[in-house]
Design a protein around this motif. Structure first.
Motif, PDB file in Angstrom:
ATOM      1  N   ALA A  81      50.963  43.073  42.250  1.00 45.37           N
ATOM      2  CA  ALA A  81      51.095  42.612  41.011  1.00 45.37           C
ATOM      3  C   ALA A  81      51.396  43.433  39.958  1.00 45.37           C
ATOM      4  N   TYR A  89      36.180  40.665  34.395  1.00 48.29           N
ATOM      5  CA  TYR A  89      37.041  39.760  35.092  1.00 48.29           C
ATOM      6  C   TYR A  89      36.047  39.782  36.500  1.00 48.29           C
ATOM      7  N   VAL A 118      36.568  38.468  40.643  1.00 50.45           N
ATOM      8  CA  VAL A 118      37.126  37.279  41.503  1.00 50.45           C
ATOM      9  C   VAL A 118      36.462  37.647  42.629  1.00 50.45           C
ATOM     10  N   GLU A 154      45.275  38.478  47.788  1.00 47.15           N
ATOM     11  CA  GLU A 154      45.433  37.600  46.521  1.00 47.15           C
ATOM     12  C   GLU A 154      44.117  37.732  45.479  1.00 47.15           C
ATOM     13  N   MET A 155      43.094  38.266  45.917  1.00 45.97           N
ATOM     14  CA  MET A 155      42.252  38.976  45.125  1.00 45.97           C
ATOM     15  C   MET A 155      42.605  40.185  44.301  1.00 45.97           C
ATOM     16  N   GLU A 167      45.430  41.011  43.543  1.00 50.06           N
ATOM     17  CA  GLU A 167      46.641  40.639  42.737  1.00 50.06           C
ATOM     18  C   GLU A 167      46.158  39.857  41.416  1.00 50.06           C
ATOM     19  N   LYS A 168      45.119  38.821  41.576  1.00 52.43           N
ATOM     20  CA  LYS A 168      44.398  38.179  40.525  1.00 52.43           C
ATOM     21  C   LYS A 168      44.035  39.346  39.616  1.00 52.43           C
ATOM     22  N   CYS A 226      46.469  41.059  37.226  1.00 54.76           N
ATOM     23  CA  CYS A 226      46.745  40.094  36.448  1.00 54.76           C
ATOM     24  C   CYS A 226      46.091  39.778  35.173  1.00 54.76           C
ATOM     25  N   LYS A 227      44.785  39.331  35.862  1.00 54.80           N
ATOM     26  CA  LYS A 227      43.960  38.934  34.745  1.00 54.80           C
ATOM     27  C   LYS A 227      43.483  40.184  33.617  1.00 54.80           C
ATOM     28  N   ASP A 285      46.511  40.434  31.406  1.00 55.09           N
ATOM     29  CA  ASP A 285      46.774  39.329  30.561  1.00 55.09           C
ATOM     30  C   ASP A 285      45.545  39.465  29.476  1.00 55.09           C
ATOM     31  N   GLU A 340      36.239  34.004  38.922  1.00 52.78           N
ATOM     32  CA  GLU A 340      37.223  33.166  39.822  1.00 52.78           C
ATOM     33  C   GLU A 340      36.766  33.302  41.420  1.00 52.78           C
ATOM     34  N   VAL A 357      38.284  32.885  45.541  1.00 50.78           N
ATOM     35  CA  VAL A 357      39.554  32.667  46.385  1.00 50.78           C
ATOM     36  C   VAL A 357      38.738  31.671  47.779  1.00 50.78           C
TER      37      VAL A 357
END
Lengths: 333, 502
Positions: free
Chosen positions: A74, A148, A150, A291-292, A294-295, A298-299, A302, A313, A315
């Motif tokens: 990411a 954040y 996740v 995926e975690m 990556e998220k 990104c978060k 952002d 969040e 998964v």
């Protein structure tokens, strides 16, 4: 055979040309070698705009590798260099120490996967005060100033394990041993709770087996002790982490118990997948850790300019068994 | 073509200079080139561990800062404070050498972390020192503790980086060492090859220079040994060798021509000398024969004169005329036998001779003359005409049954004077004519009534006198139809004839 004067001159010139060519070739080889050596001394690397540090408990296993891979992937897209704190620092440092390093090094963001502690919560707050946003992965620090989170849906994971156990019931009493570690009691306890709740059948006996110990090898010893004791041998072994899964299936193989006990793993490591394909393991629950990661990256990116924001969040876990393992292989490829 | 000419015009000095300077320059250039590369590699080897040294210095400086802060907190002395500021300054300067960008390289990223951690550390130590000055004990305790924590982290990070750098630098060092070894090997190979190429080049060039010299020397040796039929090659080249070869060839040709000319002159001279010798020998031979055949002509001449006077005293006129002719005949023989004479005198001798014969043979010989008088002054050897007339009498008309005639004619035909003696006697066959013309003695020398001078003598003397072969022609229409002997005298400048006779 007498050579003509012109022929002699021609051959002489030919030899001369060959010698000159050899000299040039050797010179080129030499220069190439020097250039190669010089290139070694040149420090190469790509420039990035932001510098994030990934702090996690595990190191070298597939889970930690996947988390880093996802975060890095990411980051590449967003111009962020994600540094694995264990890779660049000392491997015996605690996550708290790594957290302090990250704060002192004034990185642009921290992705943290750590067990809960008050000190760590303070460090998250400290980082936040110094404008270093923190994304928490796996275990949440609810009262901290992280930006954040996740995590894994613990309830869903527990239910998946429970449902899988129930599917194994064939009208005969089942002894289910859920391998747990006291040190991770909080997270694993939640999963165990949801496993128990998911199993409604009274003919299935679920019990926790503590495999934690004083050293890193205790889990293996305790799993082998469990399988070796004829009075305690369970029908189903539920593993709640990667190490337990591998230890359990290897012990089953060693004690010739493949087929006699069913193992439900908690990993998508290649070794585990391979054991699943050989039907040594019945099934395994996997979390897409990449995926975690990556998220999280990104978060953080952002919301880098937003203050006082908290995003949570989860998964979803996924069951891999002999039915869908080939599909999973294709996806992975 | 033009290129070839240019190439050929290089002098030997230029060629030799090209060989030696060219090869020297080539070796020097390659040496310099290899030396530069070797030097560059060695310099790089020297700088391999510089990064470790810098990190060590950085680490030492950091330790000093921590020490001085501690000392200051313990004693609040100005000296550790001064030292602290000094080391802080030095440390800040050293930090500038570290990377500050986010780069995907572990070493550079660690440098960035050390840099940022160091800034954090320096900020905390500043706070600590300020708090100490202000006497704020809790604060400086707290900041010192925090600073120590960061110090430990920086120290560890530097140590880690240093280890990593050492590992990496060791690999670089190893690589450079291998490169250096390779370069040394390559240098040796290159120099060997260049040396081989140079040796080959020098051999080719020196051979091209020395070979013509050798051939020139060999040719000179042959010439010294008398062999002039050689041509030295390489005369097309325009260098010194070409010039020498051309000059040599020209010299050999001149010598050859000179020798040929000398040889020809010698042969001609030798031939002339031989002719002269022969002439003298034949003349002497004629004189000897004459003297053998005759009594002393002077005595005879004087005796005949006395006889003539006696005949005159006795009024015997015919006898007197006869004796006078006799005396005149012999007088001519005595006077002219060894010199040349004029045609007129030769004819007068013939007149005397025939008069004598007619007296002897009672006028049997009919003698007729047809002369071109302006040709009578021409000079010719003496005793030429008389032997011919004598032959015409003895072998032509003597013993014929018809009236014998002898005709003498002198006339000019083109560039020569013809003296014809014709008889109507027995004539000659072709074989006899051939023999006479080839100088063979046809008749016996002991014939009666002969002066003793044969045709071979006459022909030989004529040929030598005029230095040509076509001086006589003999023709006969057959047996009984007479013979004609024609002498040919070339019309030369009189001076030339005179000179020859002298």
């Amino acid at each position: 055979m007498k050579l003509h004067k012109r022929e002699i001159a021609f051959y002489a010139m030919l030899i001369f040309a060959a010698l000159v060519t050899a000299v040039l070739a050797l010179t080129v080889i030499g220069l190439k070698r020097v250039n190669q050596a010089q290139m070694m001394t040149e420090v190469k690397g790509k420039n990035y705009k932001y510098h994030y540090m990934l702090i996690q408990t595990g190191f070298g296993d597939e889970r930690s590798g996947n988390l880093y891979t996802g975060a890095k992937k990411a980051g590449e897209k967003l111009g962020i260099l994600v540094e694995d704190a264990r890779e660049s620092g000392s491997q015996d440092e605690t996550t708290e120490e790594m957290m302090k390093t990250a704060i002192a090094a004034k990185v642009d963001g921290i992705i943290l996967e750590s067990e809960y502690s008050m000190k760590m919560q303070e460090l998250i707050d400290q980082a936040s005060e110094q404008n270093i946003p923190v994304a928490v992965v796996g275990r949440d620090f609810i009262d901290s100033k992280r930006k954040y989170f996740v995590g894994i849906d613990v309830k869903q994971t527990g239910e998946m394990f429970g449902h899988r156990v129930q599917e194994m019931y064939e009208g005969k009493h089942l002894n289910v041993a859920v391998l747990t570690e006291n040190a991770k009691a909080a997270s694993q306890g939640s999963v165990y709770y949801h496993i128990e709740r998911a199993i409604s059948n009274s003919d299935i006996d679920v019990r926790p087996v503590d495999v934690s110990g004083e050293n890193a090898f205790s889990a293996d010893e305790k799993i082998r002790a469990l399988l070796h004791n004829p009075n305690e041998v369970p029908d189903v072994v539920v593993c709640l982490n990667e190490v337990e899964t591998i230890c359990a299936y290897k012990a089953a193989v060693d004690y010739n118990m493949v087929g006699k006990i069913k193992i439900i793993g908690y990993s998508a490591q290649e070794e585990v997948i391979s054991a699943l394909e050989k039907e040594i393991i019945d099934s395994t629950i996997m979390i897409d850790v990449a995926e975690m990661g990556e998220k999280a990256v990104c978060k953080l990116y952002d919301n880098r300019d937003k203050k006082n924001i908290i995003i949570r969040e989860t998964v979803e876990p996924r069951v891999l068994d002999k039915e869908n393992i080939s599909q999973y292989r294709k996806e992975k490829r | 073509m033009r290129k070839k000419n240019t190439k050929q015009s290089y002098s030997l000095r230029l060629k030799l200079m090209a060989v030696f300077i060219g090869t020297s320059l080539l070796i020097s250039a390659i040496n310099v080139f290899l030396y530069i590369n070797l030097q560059r590699t060695i310099e790089q080897i020297d700088t391999v561990y510089v990064s470790n040294e810098e990190l060590n210095e950085l680490s030492e400086c950091l330790e000093h800062i921590q020490e001085k802060v501690y000392e200051y907190l313990m004693t609040k002395d100005s000296r550790p404070l001064e030292d602290y500021y000094r080391y802080e300054q030095a440390y800040s300067e050293m930090l500038h050498n570290l990377n500050r960008d986010t780069i995907s390289n572990t070493v550079l990223l660690q440098e960035k972390n050390i840099y940022n951690m160091s800034l954090s550390y320096l900020q905390v130590t500043d706070d600590t020192v300020s708090a100490k000055r202000a006497g704020n004990i809790p604060k400086y305790n707290q900041t010192y503790e925090k600073g120590t924590e960061i110090y430990v982290k920086i120290h560890r990070a530097i140590w880690n980086l240093n280890n990593r750098q050492l590992q990496s630098n060791s690999e670089k060092y190893k690589e450079f060492r291998e490169t250096l070894n390779h370069l040394v090997l390559i240098c040796a190979s290159v120099l060997s090859l260049v040396l081989a190429a140079n040796v080959l080049f020098i051999v080719i060039m020196t051979r091209s220079i020395t070979k013509p010299i050798g051939e020139l020397a060999e040719a000179a040796n042959k010439v010294a040994g008398g062999d002039f039929d050689i041509i030295v090659p390489y005369s097309e080249t325009k260098d010194e060798l070409g010039v020498t070869a051309r000059a040599f060839n020209k010299m050999v040709e001149s010598i050859r021509n000179y020798i040929a000319q000398t040889k020809e002159n010698y042969e001609r001279e030798s031939r002339l000398r031989e002719n002269e010798m022969k002439m003298k020998s034949e003349l002497q031979d004629a004189q000897l024969k004459y003297l053998q055949a005759q009594i002393n002509p002077h005595f005879l001449f004087n005796t005949l004169n006395a006889g003539a006077q006696l005949a005159m005293m006795e009024d015997a006129e015919k006898t007197c005329l006869f004796v006078e002719n006799m005396a005149e005949f012999f007088r001519y023989n005595v006077q002219k036998i060894s010199t040349d004479t004029t045609l007129r005198e030769e004819i007068e001798l013939v007149d005397n001779y025939l008069y004598i014969l007619n007296v002897r043979f009672s006028g049997e010989i009919h003698y007729e003359k047809q002369l071109d008088k302006k040709l009578l002054s021409v000079r010719l050897p003496s005793m030429i005409l008389q032997p011919i007339v004598e032959n015409a009498v003895n072998h032509g008309i003597r013993g014929v049954e018809w009236e014998g005639h002898i005709q003498l004619a002198v006339y000019q035909e083109y560039d020569r004077i013809c003296i014809s003696v014709r008889d109507n006697g027995h004539g000659m066959d072709r074989q006899t004519i051939e023999k006479i013309l080839h100088g063979e003695q046809v008749h016996s020398e002991e014939e009666k009534d002969s002066t003793g001078i044969g045709m071979d003598n006459v022909i030989s003397r004529m040929r030598r006198f005029f230095d040509r072969e076509d001086v006589i022609a003999i023709s006969s229409e057959g047996t009984g139809r007479g013979t004609e002997v024609i002498l040919y005298i070339p019309i030369l400048e009189e001076t030339g004839v005179q000179e020859r006779n002298v």
